[in-house]
Design a protein around this motif. Structure first.
Motif, PDB file in Angstrom:
ATOM      1  N   ARG A   3       0.834  -1.210   0.000  1.00 35.31           N
ATOM      2  CA  ARG A   3       0.000   0.000   0.000  1.00 35.31           C
ATOM      3  C   ARG A   3       0.868   1.259   0.000  1.00 35.31           C
ATOM      4  O   ARG A   3       0.500   2.268  -0.607  1.00 35.31           O
ATOM      5  CB  ARG A   3      -0.945  -0.015   1.182  1.00 35.31           C
ATOM      6  N   LYS A   4       2.019   1.208   0.657  1.00 34.28           N
ATOM      7  CA  LYS A   4       2.956   2.333   0.597  1.00 34.28           C
ATOM      8  C   LYS A   4       3.467   2.520  -0.830  1.00 34.28           C
ATOM      9  O   LYS A   4       3.588   3.640  -1.311  1.00 34.28           O
ATOM     10  CB  LYS A   4       4.149   2.095   1.532  1.00 34.28           C
ATOM     11  N   ALA A  63       5.662  -2.891 -13.785  1.00 35.58           N
ATOM     12  CA  ALA A  63       5.825  -4.218 -13.187  1.00 35.58           C
ATOM     13  C   ALA A  63       5.676  -4.155 -11.670  1.00 35.58           C
ATOM     14  O   ALA A  63       4.996  -5.002 -11.064  1.00 35.58           O
ATOM     15  CB  ALA A  63       7.182  -4.800 -13.564  1.00 35.58           C
ATOM     16  N   VAL A  64       6.293  -3.174 -11.035  1.00 34.50           N
ATOM     17  CA  VAL A  64       6.200  -3.044  -9.578  1.00 34.50           C
ATOM     18  C   VAL A  64       4.766  -2.735  -9.161  1.00 34.50           C
ATOM     19  O   VAL A  64       4.247  -3.298  -8.188  1.00 34.50           O
ATOM     20  CB  VAL A  64       7.188  -1.971  -9.067  1.00 34.50           C
ATOM     21  N   THR A  65       4.097  -1.845  -9.888  1.00 29.95           N
ATOM     22  CA  THR A  65       2.716  -1.492  -9.567  1.00 29.95           C
ATOM     23  C   THR A  65       1.789  -2.682  -9.762  1.00 29.95           C
ATOM     24  O   THR A  65       0.906  -2.928  -8.933  1.00 29.95           O
ATOM     25  CB  THR A  65       2.254  -0.312 -10.443  1.00 29.95           C
ATOM     26  N   THR A  66       1.984  -3.433 -10.829  1.00 39.55           N
ATOM     27  CA  THR A  66       1.160  -4.616 -11.057  1.00 39.55           C
ATOM     28  C   THR A  66       1.348  -5.633  -9.942  1.00 39.55           C
ATOM     29  O   THR A  66       0.373  -6.214  -9.448  1.00 39.55           O
ATOM     30  CB  THR A  66       1.513  -5.254 -12.412  1.00 39.55           C
ATOM     31  N   GLY A  67       2.580  -5.840  -9.515  1.00 38.57           N
ATOM     32  CA  GLY A  67       2.827  -6.759  -8.403  1.00 38.57           C
ATOM     33  C   GLY A  67       2.174  -6.291  -7.122  1.00 38.57           C
ATOM     34  O   GLY A  67       1.581  -7.091  -6.382  1.00 38.57           O
ATOM     35  N   LEU A  70      -1.603  -6.869  -7.363  1.00 40.34           N
ATOM     36  CA  LEU A  70      -1.928  -8.293  -7.211  1.00 40.34           C
ATOM     37  C   LEU A  70      -1.834  -8.734  -5.752  1.00 40.34           C
ATOM     38  O   LEU A  70      -2.669  -9.514  -5.279  1.00 40.34           O
ATOM     39  CB  LEU A  70      -1.010  -9.137  -8.088  1.00 40.34           C
ATOM     40  N   ILE A  71      -0.851  -8.252  -5.033  1.00 40.34           N
ATOM     41  CA  ILE A  71      -0.722  -8.625  -3.622  1.00 40.34           C
ATOM     42  C   ILE A  71      -1.889  -8.072  -2.817  1.00 40.34           C
ATOM     43  O   ILE A  71      -2.451  -8.765  -1.968  1.00 40.34           O
ATOM     44  CB  ILE A  71       0.629  -8.141  -3.060  1.00 40.34           C
ATOM     45  N   VAL A  72      -2.287  -6.829  -3.095  1.00 39.53           N
ATOM     46  CA  VAL A  72      -3.439  -6.249  -2.393  1.00 39.53           C
ATOM     47  C   VAL A  72      -4.695  -7.060  -2.698  1.00 39.53           C
ATOM     48  O   VAL A  72      -5.494  -7.342  -1.800  1.00 39.53           O
ATOM     49  CB  VAL A  72      -3.626  -4.763  -2.790  1.00 39.53           C
TER      50      VAL A  72
END
Length: 99
Positions: A3-4, A63-67, A70-72
Motif C-alpha cells: 500500500r505504501k 511491473a512493480v505497480t502490477t505486483g 496483485l498482492i493487495v
C-alpha cells in the motif's frame, strides 16, 4: 508495504518522468555556437537516450505497480494472508492424537 508502494507511485511516475525528460529540455535551451547540424545530432542523440531510459523506467514502474496491486487483491479486505480459524487453536492436540 504494497500500500505504501501504491501511494508513492504517482509521485515516482511524475518525478521520474521529469528527471528523464530534463536532459532533453536542457539540451534544447542551450544556445549552441557550433554547427547547427551537429547541434541537431546531439539533440536527437539525447532524445534517443531519454526515450530508451523512459521505456525502461516506465516498464519497471508498471511491473512493480502490477505486483503491488496483485498482492493487495490476494490479501483481500482483511489485510491478512490466511484468515482461517483453526479448530484446535486454543488447545492443540498432540501429533499422535491427530492420527
Amino acid at each position: 508495504m504494497e500500500r505504501k508502494i501504491l501511494r508513492r507511485m504517482p509521485w515516482v511516475i511524475f518525478f521520474g518522468g521529469l528527471l528523464i525528460a530534463l536532459p532533453s529540455i536542457v539540451v534544447r535551451l542551450i544556445d549552441w555556437d557550433r554547427n547547427p547540424l551537429a547541434a541537431q545530432a546531439l539533440i536527437e542523440r539525447v532524445d534517443m537516450f531519454a526515450f530508451g531510459t523512459g521505456m525502461l523506467f516506465f516498464n519497471a514502474v508498471f511491473a512493480v505497480t502490477t505486483g503491488a496491486v496483485l498482492i493487495v487483491l490476494m490479501k483481500g479486505p482483511g489485510y491478512v494472508a490466511d484468515g482461517y480459524k483453526l479448530s484446535d487453536a486454543d488447545s492443540p492436540r498432540r501429533v499422535s492424537e491427530r492420527d
